[in-house]
Write a protein that holds these residues in place. Structure first.
Motif, PDB file in Angstrom:
ATOM      1  N   ARG A  17       0.835  -1.213   0.000  1.00  0.00           N
ATOM      2  CA  ARG A  17       0.000   0.000   0.000  1.00  0.00           C
ATOM      3  C   ARG A  17       0.863   1.253   0.000  1.00  0.00           C
ATOM      4  NH1 ARG A  17      -2.885  -1.183   5.157  1.00  0.00           N
ATOM      5  NH2 ARG A  17      -3.108   1.071   5.189  1.00  0.00           N
ATOM      6  N   ARG A  45       2.637   1.776  -3.443  1.00  0.00           N
ATOM      7  CA  ARG A  45       1.687   2.305  -4.425  1.00  0.00           C
ATOM      8  C   ARG A  45       1.385   3.776  -4.147  1.00  0.00           C
ATOM      9  NH1 ARG A  45      -4.600   0.567  -5.016  1.00  0.00           N
ATOM     10  NH2 ARG A  45      -5.101   1.883  -6.797  1.00  0.00           N
ATOM     11  N   GLU A  73       3.128   5.160  -7.369  1.00  0.00           N
ATOM     12  CA  GLU A  73       2.358   4.526  -8.437  1.00  0.00           C
ATOM     13  C   GLU A  73       2.638   5.169  -9.794  1.00  0.00           C
ATOM     14  OE1 GLU A  73      -2.067   2.833  -9.155  1.00  0.00           O
ATOM     15  OE2 GLU A  73      -1.955   4.922  -8.500  1.00  0.00           O
ATOM     16  N   LYS A 108       6.353   0.176 -11.815  1.00  0.00           N
ATOM     17  CA  LYS A 108       6.860  -0.895 -10.958  1.00  0.00           C
ATOM     18  C   LYS A 108       8.262  -0.594 -10.441  1.00  0.00           C
ATOM     19  CE  LYS A 108       4.099  -4.529 -13.071  1.00  0.00           C
ATOM     20  NZ  LYS A 108       4.125  -5.766 -13.867  1.00  0.00           N
ATOM     21  N   MET A 162       8.137   1.921  -7.673  1.00  0.00           N
ATOM     22  CA  MET A 162       7.606   1.316  -6.446  1.00  0.00           C
ATOM     23  C   MET A 162       8.644   0.427  -5.778  1.00  0.00           C
ATOM     24  SD  MET A 162       3.560   0.652  -7.162  1.00  0.00           S
ATOM     25  CE  MET A 162       3.589   0.160  -8.883  1.00  0.00           C
ATOM     26  N   LEU A 189      -3.828   7.118  -1.786  1.00  0.00           N
ATOM     27  CA  LEU A 189      -3.885   5.689  -2.123  1.00  0.00           C
ATOM     28  C   LEU A 189      -3.493   4.764  -0.978  1.00  0.00           C
ATOM     29  CD1 LEU A 189      -2.289   5.809  -5.685  1.00  0.00           C
ATOM     30  CD2 LEU A 189      -4.693   5.570  -5.106  1.00  0.00           C
ATOM     31  N   GLU A 213       1.276  -5.018  -6.502  1.00  0.00           N
ATOM     32  CA  GLU A 213       2.132  -4.352  -5.519  1.00  0.00           C
ATOM     33  C   GLU A 213       2.588  -5.327  -4.434  1.00  0.00           C
ATOM     34  OE1 GLU A 213      -0.989  -2.658  -6.127  1.00  0.00           O
ATOM     35  OE2 GLU A 213      -0.173  -1.175  -7.515  1.00  0.00           O
TER      36      GLU A 213
END
Length: 145
Positions: A16, A19, A23, A27, A30, A76, A85
């Motif tokens: 979480r 992201r 985000e 990828k 992250m 988010l 994620e």
């Protein structure tokens, strides 16, 4: 052997945060944020001597505010973790480290050029909008282990 001990709930929490913080950077972005999270759990120095678990890292308060802006602002971070994620978070927790966040303990989005230091810590590189910083040489050996 994983880089830090974790449970399934830690994977979801970290996913979480990854992201929420990156985000828009895909990828790879992250994964870099995930690197910083795991590095903080491993570090036994500076502002990170009392954080050893993923929840302690995510909910750490520094200077009266949460260390990660997403915890405070919501966005988010308060959505359910998605499987993509979670896979990235698990990869960070198990083994993944890469430059510029390989040893980074901090990152931020300066909305401009990355400064050469941030609170005295050296700049290690940039990925899209985030600048990454690792401890000055000799100030945090545990993060380099």
């Amino acid at each position: 052997m994983p880089r830090v001990k974790y449970r399934d709930s830690d994977v979801a929490l970290m996913a979480r945060m990854m992201r929420a913080e990156a985000e828009g950077e895909g990828k790879q972005g992250m994964l870099y944020v995930g690197n910083v999270i795991v590095n903080r759990a491993q570090a036994d120095c500076l502002d990170f001597t009392d954080v050893r678990t993923i929840p302690q890292v995510i909910y750490q308060v520094q200077g009266g505010n949460y260390a990660f802006e997403a915890v405070q602002k919501g966005n988010l971070f308060y959505n359910r973790a998605r499987s993509v994620e979670k896979k990235l978070a698990k990869r960070n927790l198990d083994y993944w480290r890469q430059h510029p966040a390989k040893y980074a303990l901090w990152y931020f989005n300066p909305y401009g050029p990355c400064p050469p230091t941030w609170y005295g810590e050296p700049f290690t590189g940039q990925f899209k909008n985030h600048c990454y910083y690792e401890p000055a040489p000799g100030s945090c050996a545990s993060v380099y282990a």
